[in-house]
Design a protein around this motif. Structure first.
Motif, PDB file in Angstrom:
ATOM      1  N   ASP A  71       0.610  -1.351  -0.001  1.00 36.55           N
ATOM      2  CA  ASP A  71       0.000   0.081   0.187  1.00 36.55           C
ATOM      3  C   ASP A  71       1.124   1.406  -0.322  1.00 36.55           C
ATOM      4  O   ASP A  71       0.395   2.615   0.343  1.00 36.55           O
ATOM      5  CB  ASP A  71      -0.328  -0.313   1.083  1.00 36.55           C
ATOM      6  CG  ASP A  71      -1.971  -1.231   1.137  1.00 36.55           C
ATOM      7  OD1 ASP A  71      -2.535  -1.523   0.482  1.00 36.55           O
ATOM      8  OD2 ASP A  71      -2.561  -1.718   2.666  1.00 36.55           O
ATOM      9  N   SER A  74       0.182   3.898  -2.242  1.00 34.32           N
ATOM     10  CA  SER A  74      -1.253   5.203  -1.817  1.00 34.32           C
ATOM     11  C   SER A  74      -0.892   6.211  -0.522  1.00 34.32           C
ATOM     12  O   SER A  74      -1.859   6.342   0.150  1.00 34.32           O
ATOM     13  CB  SER A  74      -2.118   4.190  -1.664  1.00 34.32           C
ATOM     14  OG  SER A  74      -2.271   3.491  -0.382  1.00 34.32           O
ATOM     15  N   LYS A  75       0.620   6.112  -0.109  1.00 33.29           N
ATOM     16  CA  LYS A  75       0.859   7.251   0.825  1.00 33.29           C
ATOM     17  C   LYS A  75       1.783   8.000   0.379  1.00 33.29           C
ATOM     18  O   LYS A  75       2.984   7.853   0.843  1.00 33.29           O
ATOM     19  CB  LYS A  75       0.950   5.855   2.193  1.00 33.29           C
ATOM     20  CG  LYS A  75       0.747   5.239   2.513  1.00 33.29           C
ATOM     21  CD  LYS A  75       1.044   4.142   3.893  1.00 33.29           C
ATOM     22  CE  LYS A  75      -0.499   3.236   4.094  1.00 33.29           C
ATOM     23  NZ  LYS A  75       0.007   2.255   5.133  1.00 33.29           N
ATOM     24  N   GLN A 128       9.302   3.853  -2.613  1.00 29.35           N
ATOM     25  CA  GLN A 128       8.141   4.190  -3.357  1.00 29.35           C
ATOM     26  C   GLN A 128       8.609   4.553  -4.538  1.00 29.35           C
ATOM     27  O   GLN A 128       8.289   3.611  -5.652  1.00 29.35           O
ATOM     28  CB  GLN A 128       6.856   5.522  -3.064  1.00 29.35           C
ATOM     29  CG  GLN A 128       6.494   5.192  -1.599  1.00 29.35           C
ATOM     30  CD  GLN A 128       5.616   6.976  -1.109  1.00 29.35           C
ATOM     31  OE1 GLN A 128       6.761   7.562  -1.069  1.00 29.35           O
ATOM     32  NE2 GLN A 128       4.719   6.841  -0.707  1.00 29.35           N
ATOM     33  N   TYR A 274       0.610   9.794  -9.216  1.00 32.23           N
ATOM     34  CA  TYR A 274       0.061   8.389  -9.029  1.00 32.23           C
ATOM     35  C   TYR A 274      -0.260   7.863  -8.415  1.00 32.23           C
ATOM     36  O   TYR A 274      -0.862   7.891  -7.814  1.00 32.23           O
ATOM     37  CB  TYR A 274       1.328   7.780 -10.081  1.00 32.23           C
ATOM     38  CG  TYR A 274       0.734   6.091  -9.586  1.00 32.23           C
ATOM     39  CD1 TYR A 274       0.079   5.218 -11.014  1.00 32.23           C
ATOM     40  CD2 TYR A 274       1.193   5.663  -8.976  1.00 32.23           C
ATOM     41  CE1 TYR A 274      -0.640   4.126 -10.715  1.00 32.23           C
ATOM     42  CE2 TYR A 274       0.799   3.770  -8.949  1.00 32.23           C
ATOM     43  CZ  TYR A 274      -0.131   3.275  -9.570  1.00 32.23           C
ATOM     44  OH  TYR A 274      -0.231   2.150  -9.335  1.00 32.23           O
ATOM     45  N   MET A 275       1.036   9.002  -6.639  1.00 30.02           N
ATOM     46  CA  MET A 275       0.523   8.463  -5.614  1.00 30.02           C
ATOM     47  C   MET A 275      -0.584   9.549  -5.171  1.00 30.02           C
ATOM     48  O   MET A 275      -2.078   8.633  -4.003  1.00 30.02           O
ATOM     49  CB  MET A 275       1.623   8.293  -4.786  1.00 30.02           C
ATOM     50  CG  MET A 275       2.849   7.504  -4.881  1.00 30.02           C
ATOM     51  SD  MET A 275       4.126   7.989  -4.027  1.00 30.02           S
ATOM     52  CE  MET A 275       4.936   9.526  -4.171  1.00 30.02           C
ATOM     53  N   LYS A 276      -1.014  10.251  -4.910  1.00 25.96           N
ATOM     54  CA  LYS A 276      -1.779  11.323  -4.576  1.00 25.96           C
ATOM     55  C   LYS A 276      -3.617  10.330  -5.113  1.00 25.96           C
ATOM     56  O   LYS A 276      -3.827  10.411  -4.154  1.00 25.96           O
ATOM     57  CB  LYS A 276      -1.729  12.463  -5.255  1.00 25.96           C
ATOM     58  CG  LYS A 276      -1.090  13.379  -4.593  1.00 25.96           C
ATOM     59  CD  LYS A 276      -0.946  14.766  -5.095  1.00 25.96           C
ATOM     60  CE  LYS A 276      -0.946  15.625  -6.200  1.00 25.96           C
ATOM     61  NZ  LYS A 276      -0.709  17.171  -5.463  1.00 25.96           N
ATOM     62  N   LYS A 277      -3.284   9.845  -6.322  1.00 22.48           N
ATOM     63  CA  LYS A 277      -4.485   9.378  -7.012  1.00 22.48           C
ATOM     64  C   LYS A 277      -5.074   7.868  -6.087  1.00 22.48           C
ATOM     65  O   LYS A 277      -5.861   7.876  -5.745  1.00 22.48           O
ATOM     66  CB  LYS A 277      -4.251   9.316  -9.300  1.00 22.48           C
ATOM     67  CG  LYS A 277      -5.622   8.475  -8.677  1.00 22.48           C
ATOM     68  CD  LYS A 277      -5.439   7.919 -11.219  1.00 22.48           C
ATOM     69  CE  LYS A 277      -6.598   8.143 -11.774  1.00 22.48           C
ATOM     70  NZ  LYS A 277      -6.641   7.435 -12.784  1.00 22.48           N
ATOM     71  N   GLN A 278      -3.807   7.273  -6.141  1.00 21.84           N
ATOM     72  CA  GLN A 278      -3.804   6.466  -5.386  1.00 21.84           C
ATOM     73  C   GLN A 278      -4.302   6.361  -3.951  1.00 21.84           C
ATOM     74  O   GLN A 278      -5.112   6.012  -3.401  1.00 21.84           O
ATOM     75  CB  GLN A 278      -2.711   5.273  -5.384  1.00 21.84           C
ATOM     76  CG  GLN A 278      -1.663   4.854  -6.517  1.00 21.84           C
ATOM     77  CD  GLN A 278      -3.028   3.193  -6.980  1.00 21.84           C
ATOM     78  OE1 GLN A 278      -3.090   3.231  -6.459  1.00 21.84           O
ATOM     79  NE2 GLN A 278      -3.937   4.026  -8.400  1.00 21.84           N
ATOM     80  N   SER A 279      -4.170   7.352  -3.250  1.00 18.44           N
ATOM     81  CA  SER A 279      -4.365   7.664  -1.679  1.00 18.44           C
ATOM     82  C   SER A 279      -5.907   8.050  -1.552  1.00 18.44           C
ATOM     83  O   SER A 279      -6.220   7.738  -0.497  1.00 18.44           O
ATOM     84  CB  SER A 279      -3.670   8.769  -1.178  1.00 18.44           C
ATOM     85  OG  SER A 279      -3.959   9.708  -1.974  1.00 18.44           O
ATOM     86  N   GLY A 280      -6.363   8.836  -3.277  1.00 19.47           N
ATOM     87  CA  GLY A 280      -7.573   9.570  -2.783  1.00 19.47           C
ATOM     88  C   GLY A 280      -8.163  10.384  -1.382  1.00 19.47           C
ATOM     89  O   GLY A 280      -8.905  10.317  -1.644  1.00 19.47           O
ATOM     90  N   ASN A 281      -7.007  11.076  -0.773  1.00 13.41           N
ATOM     91  CA  ASN A 281      -6.970  11.319  -0.244  1.00 13.41           C
ATOM     92  C   ASN A 281      -6.772  13.087  -0.465  1.00 13.41           C
ATOM     93  O   ASN A 281      -5.808  13.397  -1.291  1.00 13.41           O
ATOM     94  CB  ASN A 281      -6.415  11.388   1.205  1.00 13.41           C
ATOM     95  CG  ASN A 281      -6.808  10.005   2.141  1.00 13.41           C
ATOM     96  OD1 ASN A 281      -8.169   9.642   1.588  1.00 13.41           O
ATOM     97  ND2 ASN A 281      -6.258   9.294   1.834  1.00 13.41           N
TER      98      ASN A 281
END
Length: 331
Positions: A71, A74-75, A128, A274-281
């Motif tokens: 995960d 996503s962080k 990452q 990509y990571m910001k999109k994966q985090s969804g936050n």
């Protein structure tokens, strides 16, 4: 060893077929559909000995589970201006691709300061980039070329290397150990450029202690290495520190979109988005108190500890030489 037998791969595959579901899920993130190629990497890292490769792979999968590596993309390190500080002090990027389609990773070894964040942020960032390479970049290149691409090349810029780099040995050893134990055989060749005297002296000490397989991957090039590197990649794929002759070749230019270390470079923009999109936050306005991710850092093995000890000893010797030289000058 250069080649792993089909029998060894089949034996290891049969053993991995027996692992339980949590390990199977994280193993899928490791092999990305290329099981044989992944087993081959771990076998090569353990000289083709199936039992040792099996233990190494299981240890790696458990490390992934215990530290939430599946995960980690996503962080993102937040906020962006704090992440920019990490990027400005941990110099790494992708400048392009070789003629065979391998990603070209550039590392500013000599100019990295690691002084803008805690150790955990630098470890998190490194992992990452590894995961993005293995789960996004390499699968995309494999699809584009129509053949499996599972490695990269790395160009290590030693310009600016000082004796004070000794202060970062523990962090660099931790990162290197994480790579050795969990991302084996992911680099085809290490090209070392812009070599100062301090590195040349240390390399003579360290080289005899390296595994033969590792020594074969390292090429120390003359100057900025441009002429040699152009044999395997186009000019557009060269890192900025390899493009010009002279002492200014390693300095970071004003055009940050061409500086592969910069957060403005397409590679880092794509990775961070990509990571910001994966985090969804939504992005917080200040860094999280203890870092987004805390990764357990394995201890270096006896061989790596021996390397570090030799390196420290040589750098201290050189430091004493410089001190004596300064006294003579001032006298």
């Amino acid at each position: 060893m250069g080649c792993v037998s089909h029998e060894a791969i089949n034996q290891l595959k049969a053993m991995m077929d027996q692992v339980d579901e949590p390990l199977k899920r994280t193993f899928q993130n490791v092999h990305q559909g290329y099981i044989v190629e992944t087993l081959d990497r771990f076998l090569k890292a353990r000289d083709g000995i199936v039992a040792k490769a099996h233990k190494m792979l299981l240890d790696s999968l458990n490390w992934r589970l215990e530290n939430g590596i599946d995960d980690i993309l996503s962080k993102p390190i937040v906020p962006a201006n704090f992440y920019k500080g990490v990027r400005d002090s941990q110099l790494i990027g992708v400048s392009g691709y070789t003629k065979e389609g391998l990603p070209v990773f550039a590392l500013g070894v000599g100019l990295s300061t690691f002084d803008k964040a805690s150790v955990q942020y630098y470890v998190q960032s490194h992992i990452q980039i590894n995961e993005y390479r293995d789960r996004v970049i390499l699968p995309a290149v494999t699809k584009k070329t129509g053949r499996y691409v599972g490695k990269c090349v790395k160009i290590l810029d030693m310009s600016g290397l000082k004796l004070s780099a000794l202060n970062q040995i523990k962090l660099l050893t931790a990162i290197s150990t994480i790579d050795d134990l969990n991302y084996p055989e992911k680099t085809l060749t290490y090209y070392i450029v812009n070599v100062p005297y301090v590195f040349s002296a240390c390399w003579k000490v360290v080289k005899p202690l390296l595994h033969e397989r590792t020594k074969l991957k390292v090429q120390v090039l003359q100057g900025n290495g441009r002429d040699e590197l152009l044999k395997i990649m186009d000019y557009s794929a060269l890192p900025h520190f390899c493009r010009k002759e002279g002492s200014r070749s390693s300095k970071r230019g004003g055009n940050t979109s061409e500086d592969c270390y910069s957060l403005d470079h397409p590679f880092h923009q794509q990775l961070y988005n990509y990571m910001k999109k994966q985090s969804g936050n939504s992005e917080p306005t200040r860094p999280l108190k203890h870092g987004s991710v805390h990764v357990e850092m394995p201890l270096a093995g006896p061989k790596k500890a021996e390397l570090c000890k030799a390196l420290e000893s040589e750098w201290k010797r050189l430091e004493n030489q410089d001190w004596l030289h300064d006294i003579k000058i001032h006298d």
